[in-house]
Write a protein that holds these residues in place. Structure first.
Motif, PDB file in Angstrom:
ATOM      1  N   UNK A 170       0.823  -1.222   0.000  1.00 39.93           N
ATOM      2  CA  UNK A 170       0.000   0.000   0.000  1.00 39.93           C
ATOM      3  C   UNK A 170       0.856   1.272   0.000  1.00 39.93           C
ATOM      4  N   UNK A 171       2.161   1.102   0.192  1.00 36.05           N
ATOM      5  CA  UNK A 171       3.025   2.271   0.262  1.00 36.05           C
ATOM      6  C   UNK A 171       4.479   1.874   0.154  1.00 36.05           C
ATOM      7  N   UNK A 172       5.377   2.869   0.240  1.00 34.81           N
ATOM      8  CA  UNK A 172       6.793   2.555   0.051  1.00 34.81           C
ATOM      9  C   UNK A 172       7.717   3.224   1.064  1.00 34.81           C
ATOM     10  N   UNK A 173       7.137   3.967   2.001  1.00 38.61           N
ATOM     11  CA  UNK A 173       7.998   4.608   2.997  1.00 38.61           C
ATOM     12  C   UNK A 173       7.240   4.816   4.284  1.00 38.61           C
ATOM     13  N   UNK A 174       7.814   4.348   5.382  1.00 41.29           N
ATOM     14  CA  UNK A 174       7.387   4.737   6.725  1.00 41.29           C
ATOM     15  C   UNK A 174       8.667   4.776   7.522  1.00 41.29           C
ATOM     16  N   UNK A 175       9.142   5.991   7.774  1.00 37.96           N
ATOM     17  CA  UNK A 175      10.432   6.102   8.428  1.00 37.96           C
ATOM     18  C   UNK A 175      10.766   7.545   8.734  1.00 37.96           C
ATOM     19  N   UNK A 176      12.017   7.754   9.107  1.00 37.41           N
ATOM     20  CA  UNK A 176      12.428   9.110   9.477  1.00 37.41           C
ATOM     21  C   UNK A 176      13.309   9.740   8.406  1.00 37.41           C
ATOM     22  N   UNK A 177      13.228  11.052   8.353  1.00 33.55           N
ATOM     23  CA  UNK A 177      14.107  11.855   7.507  1.00 33.55           C
ATOM     24  C   UNK A 177      14.750  12.897   8.405  1.00 33.55           C
ATOM     25  N   UNK A 178      16.073  13.014   8.304  1.00 34.86           N
ATOM     26  CA  UNK A 178      16.811  14.001   9.097  1.00 34.86           C
ATOM     27  C   UNK A 178      17.547  14.949   8.159  1.00 34.86           C
ATOM     28  N   UNK A 179      17.337  16.237   8.411  1.00 35.40           N
ATOM     29  CA  UNK A 179      18.006  17.281   7.623  1.00 35.40           C
ATOM     30  C   UNK A 179      18.826  18.141   8.572  1.00 35.40           C
ATOM     31  N   UNK A 180      20.121  18.208   8.320  1.00 31.35           N
ATOM     32  CA  UNK A 180      20.966  19.109   9.108  1.00 31.35           C
ATOM     33  C   UNK A 180      20.677  20.557   8.691  1.00 31.35           C
ATOM     34  N   UNK A 181      21.095  21.519   9.527  1.00 29.68           N
ATOM     35  CA  UNK A 181      20.851  22.925   9.176  1.00 29.68           C
ATOM     36  C   UNK A 181      21.321  23.246   7.755  1.00 29.68           C
ATOM     37  N   UNK A 182      20.463  23.915   7.014  1.00 27.39           N
ATOM     38  CA  UNK A 182      20.786  24.306   5.634  1.00 27.39           C
ATOM     39  C   UNK A 182      20.483  23.247   4.599  1.00 27.39           C
ATOM     40  N   UNK A 183      20.246  22.040   5.030  1.00 29.37           N
ATOM     41  CA  UNK A 183      19.985  20.952   4.068  1.00 29.37           C
ATOM     42  C   UNK A 183      18.515  20.938   3.652  1.00 29.37           C
ATOM     43  N   UNK A 184      18.272  20.385   2.469  1.00 28.94           N
ATOM     44  CA  UNK A 184      16.910  20.407   1.933  1.00 28.94           C
ATOM     45  C   UNK A 184      16.652  19.246   0.989  1.00 28.94           C
ATOM     46  N   UNK A 185      15.365  18.967   0.816  1.00 30.06           N
ATOM     47  CA  UNK A 185      14.882  18.089  -0.262  1.00 30.06           C
ATOM     48  C   UNK A 185      14.231  19.033  -1.264  1.00 30.06           C
ATOM     49  N   UNK A 186      14.723  19.014  -2.487  1.00 27.40           N
ATOM     50  CA  UNK A 186      14.234  19.957  -3.494  1.00 27.40           C
ATOM     51  C   UNK A 186      12.801  19.661  -3.933  1.00 27.40           C
TER      52      UNK A 186
END
Lengths: 115, 115
Positions: free
Chosen positions: B37-53
């Motif tokens: 039913x899906x493909x992701x259940x988890x954590x995402x960590x972004x350090x200061x200044x980091x991004x997902x476009x």
């Protein structure tokens, strides 16, 4: 869409699944939001001594991601202690229960997806 | 099944979706665990200044539950600041991006369900 933390209402369940005390649920996503693939994506908070009693997931699977605290978890009958960072997985057709055995709240993210 | 926090491997993505820096993903559930039913259940960590476009979710929807930190979130083009406790919802056919604009890590729980 952004939903702010103060927009979520707490669903307080007494003796949830035959467990002890009161359990607080906040569901972030409707079944529609989940494209009819599941029925829960949200947090569950258990105060010390509180629990969700044993129950079997017949038609869906549930995952817990433990955020805080210490709990006794029954993994289809096998008991173990879980702590922050651990993930439990209860596939359809199996059962589980969870009890806060620590001095602080247990907080977890729950996901239920249909089988 | 219980999966311990030290069993999860970090998936480090550089310039994820054209974003800045490195993003750390930990996926707790396989597609099979999610009953396809899906493909992701988890954590995402972004350090200061980091991004997902910026990217569009064509065939699935994504929810973020912000655990820690302060981020700038583009909600299908509308930018807003999100903090711990907020939930973002990107339905199929819409787009989003997220950037850590604070001094501490941003940590969130991500859920992707198929449309």
């Amino acid at each position: 869409m952004i939903k702010r933390q103060n927009e979520f209402t707490s669903d307080l369940r007494e003796s949830m699944r035959g467990g002890n005390g009161v359990v607080e649920l906040k569901n972030f996503a409707s079944t529609e939001d989940m494209n009819n693939k599941g029925r829960m994506f949200g947090t569950i908070t258990l105060k010390p001594g509180c629990s969700i009693g044993w129950h079997v997931h017949e038609k869906d699977s549930e995952l817990f991601y433990i955020l805080k605290g210490t709990a006794k978890y029954s993994d289809n009958g096998n008991e173990a202690t879980v702590n922050a960072g651990d993930v439990t997985y209860c596939p359809a057709g199996t059962g589980h229960s969870i009890e806060n055995i620590g001095d602080d709240n247990v907080e977890l993210v729950a996901l239920i997806v249909y089988a």
